[in-house]
Design an enzyme around this catalytic site. Structure first.
Site, short mmCIF file in Angstrom:
data_model
loop_
_atom_site.label_atom_id
_atom_site.label_comp_id
_atom_site.label_asym_id
_atom_site.label_seq_id
_atom_site.Cartn_x
_atom_site.Cartn_y
_atom_site.Cartn_z
N ASP A 9 0.87 -1.17 0.00
CA ASP A 9 0.00 0.00 0.00
C ASP A 9 0.92 1.23 0.00
O ASP A 9 2.10 1.13 0.32
CB ASP A 9 -0.88 -0.03 1.25
N ASP A 11 -0.10 5.11 0.94
CA ASP A 11 -0.28 6.07 2.03
C ASP A 11 -0.28 5.37 3.39
O ASP A 11 -1.03 4.43 3.61
CB ASP A 11 -1.59 6.84 1.84
MG MG Z 1 -2.76 3.11 3.61
#
Ligand code: MG
Ligand code: ZN
Length: 178
Positions: A9, A11
């Protein structure tokens, strides 16, 4: 496990997250040790793919040009350390759009798996995320996952008590596993 493919992922795992979204390259700031971890793994031959929900596009908070600039900054940060990011898959839909790509749906990871091609072996692959959605998406495509406490991760750990391994950060995971 011989790790050959790493899905991340973005962020809250690679860069600082914000409840106001990350809307520009200037706001995109790497977490300590994250780019170094990616570069080290890449140098060891691990294929690096990023799967990121970016509903801020559909919300009009930033444009695809802004997103390209954020990703250029991320790629160049890794390349400056001698590594590379092999693929980035993003979802630009809203949660209510009911698309098949937005995590926890499996579509983004399926895109990365297609790009990985014959090199993809599920038990040689790992997904690292900070949201429960990341863990659910990994489960949906049958790959193991790790939770990090950066970004939303501490809340995810508290609220969902997931059964996957938990580390303080991507850098911390790499220190102990690479
Ligand atoms: Mg995230
Ligand atoms: Zn989508």
């Amino acid at each position: 496990m011989a790790l050959r493919t790493l899905f991340l992922d973005r962020d809250g795992v690679i860069n600082h997250d914000s409840p106001d979204y990350i809307k520009s390259a200037a706001e995109w700031q790497p977490l300590p040790g994250a780019l170094e971890a990616i570069a080290t793994l890449s140098q060891q031959g691990v294929w690096i793919g990023i799967a990121t929900n970016q509903s801020g596009l559909a919300r009009g908070l930033f444009t695809s040009v802004d997103l390209d600039q954020m990703h250029l900054k991320m790629r160049q940060g890794v390349e400056a350390l001698g590594g590379r990011i092999d693929a980035i898959a993003h979802c630009f839909h809203l949660p209510d759009d009911c698309c098949r790509c937005r995590k926890p749906e499996p579509g983004l990871l399926e895109q990365l798996i297609r790009q990985r091609g014959e090199g993809f072996v599920s038990h040689e692959t790992l997904m690292i995320g900070d949201s429960y959605k990341d863990l659910q998406a990994a489960q949906a495509v049958g790959i193991p996952a790790v939770l990090v406490r950066t970004g939303k991760g501490a809340n995810t750990e508290r609220d969902h008590a997931p059964t996957v391994p938990v580390y303080d950060s991507l850098g911390h995971w790499a220190e102990l596993n690479v």
